[in-house]
Write a protein that holds these residues in place. Sequence first.
Motif, PDB file in Angstrom:
ATOM      1  N   THR A 199       0.838  -1.187   0.000  1.00 30.22           N
ATOM      2  CA  THR A 199       0.000   0.000   0.000  1.00 30.22           C
ATOM      3  C   THR A 199       0.886   1.255   0.000  1.00 30.22           C
ATOM      4  O   THR A 199       2.112   1.151  -0.004  1.00 30.22           O
ATOM      5  N   ARG A 200       0.236   2.444  -0.036  1.00 28.87           N
ATOM      6  CA  ARG A 200       1.034   3.664  -0.131  1.00 28.87           C
ATOM      7  C   ARG A 200       0.341   4.828   0.575  1.00 28.87           C
ATOM      8  O   ARG A 200      -0.869   4.789   0.805  1.00 28.87           O
ATOM      9  N   GLU A 201       1.145   5.839   0.872  1.00 38.39           N
ATOM     10  CA  GLU A 201       0.590   7.076   1.445  1.00 38.39           C
ATOM     11  C   GLU A 201       1.125   8.281   0.677  1.00 38.39           C
ATOM     12  O   GLU A 201       2.290   8.261   0.268  1.00 38.39           O
ATOM     13  N   GLY A 223      -2.818   7.775   0.431  1.00 38.11           N
ATOM     14  CA  GLY A 223      -3.617   6.899  -0.422  1.00 38.11           C
ATOM     15  C   GLY A 223      -4.034   5.662   0.330  1.00 38.11           C
ATOM     16  O   GLY A 223      -4.125   5.677   1.551  1.00 38.11           O
ATOM     17  N   THR A 261      -6.830   4.169   0.594  1.00 40.39           N
ATOM     18  CA  THR A 261      -8.274   4.066   0.885  1.00 40.39           C
ATOM     19  C   THR A 261      -8.965   5.074  -0.036  1.00 40.39           C
ATOM     20  O   THR A 261      -8.307   5.984  -0.554  1.00 40.39           O
ATOM     21  N   GLY A 283      -8.267   8.444   1.348  1.00 43.14           N
ATOM     22  CA  GLY A 283      -6.847   8.752   1.177  1.00 43.14           C
ATOM     23  C   GLY A 283      -6.510   9.137  -0.254  1.00 43.14           C
ATOM     24  O   GLY A 283      -5.728  10.066  -0.492  1.00 43.14           O
ATOM     25  N   GLU A 284      -7.106   8.438  -1.217  1.00 37.09           N
ATOM     26  CA  GLU A 284      -6.809   8.756  -2.624  1.00 37.09           C
ATOM     27  C   GLU A 284      -7.405  10.117  -3.002  1.00 37.09           C
ATOM     28  O   GLU A 284      -6.815  10.871  -3.775  1.00 37.09           O
ATOM     29  N   ARG A 320      -5.213  12.710  -1.487  1.00 36.25           N
ATOM     30  CA  ARG A 320      -3.961  12.732  -2.257  1.00 36.25           C
ATOM     31  C   ARG A 320      -4.049  13.727  -3.425  1.00 36.25           C
ATOM     32  O   ARG A 320      -3.107  14.455  -3.695  1.00 36.25           O
ATOM     33  N   GLU A 321      -5.199  13.737  -4.104  1.00 36.12           N
ATOM     34  CA  GLU A 321      -5.384  14.667  -5.236  1.00 36.12           C
ATOM     35  C   GLU A 321      -5.165  16.111  -4.782  1.00 36.12           C
ATOM     36  O   GLU A 321      -4.465  16.872  -5.425  1.00 36.12           O
ATOM     37  N   ALA A 379      -5.704  11.254   6.149  1.00 34.15           N
ATOM     38  CA  ALA A 379      -5.590  10.122   5.225  1.00 34.15           C
ATOM     39  C   ALA A 379      -4.964   8.925   5.942  1.00 34.15           C
ATOM     40  O   ALA A 379      -5.378   7.776   5.762  1.00 34.15           O
ATOM     41  N   HIS A 395      -6.344   5.075   6.731  1.00 32.29           N
ATOM     42  CA  HIS A 395      -5.518   3.987   6.207  1.00 32.29           C
ATOM     43  C   HIS A 395      -5.158   2.989   7.307  1.00 32.29           C
ATOM     44  O   HIS A 395      -5.260   1.770   7.134  1.00 32.29           O
TER      45      HIS A 395
END
Length: 210
Positions: free
Chosen positions: A36-38, A40, A42, A45-46, A49-50, A70, A74
């Motif tokens: 997974t990433r941050e 982001g 979820t 989270g995504e 992120r934008e 976020a 997550h």
Amino acid sequence: MSWFVTFEGPEGAGKTTQCQLLAARLEEHGVPVLLTREPGGTPVGEAVREWLLAGVSMRPETEVLLFTAARAEHVWTVIRPALANGRFVVCDRYVDSTLAYQGAGRGLDEKWLRALHQFATGDLWPDLTILLDVPIEIGLGRRRAADAPLTRLDQEVASFHERVRAWYHAAAQREPARWLVVDATMPVEAVADVVWQAVERLLARGRRGK
Ligand code: TYD
């Protein structure tokens, strides 16, 4: 088998590639993995992120609250359940990015950032954090050469990125049991091998403590 490993580093260090290589290697060894990433990982989270990575300008306080919001989503909906199910969690950036970028980079007091982390995640820290270290000019050069557009944070001045990198070095020195520093100017396969050796040592230790 549940372990929590994070990758950190300045821009263009190759974290995403190394996360994918590690996840693939773990799967080859029969270890169930969550990659997974941050920011982001979820739907919330995504979406956040934008906002964070586009050109919208905001106060540092706003920025840290968004990254942390976020992260709360997550941790509670993805990371903690995966760890409880015995998965090995590999995460591309986590709280150390907040301490480096919003703390050292933006100048927010680390004491508040740590308190915020405690509140947001129940104080969940990784078992192992891999710092992929690369000089700023090399990392940003790789970033500019890549197809993806530069983010709001990529475009910060060089002194911002130098403070981020210096924070990572200091953190790794303060807490050597958690951090592994890898020279990310080496070829991709060589970096992956050093990472794998550290992960094998972790797996040999059995279960995570928390
Ligand atoms: P991303 O495109 O994922 O960059 P990278 O490949 O370098 O990880 O963008 C994430 C950006 O967000 C990156 O510049 C670091 C920054 N960031 C923070 O400033 N604070 C944070 O807490 C996190 C997770 C990321």
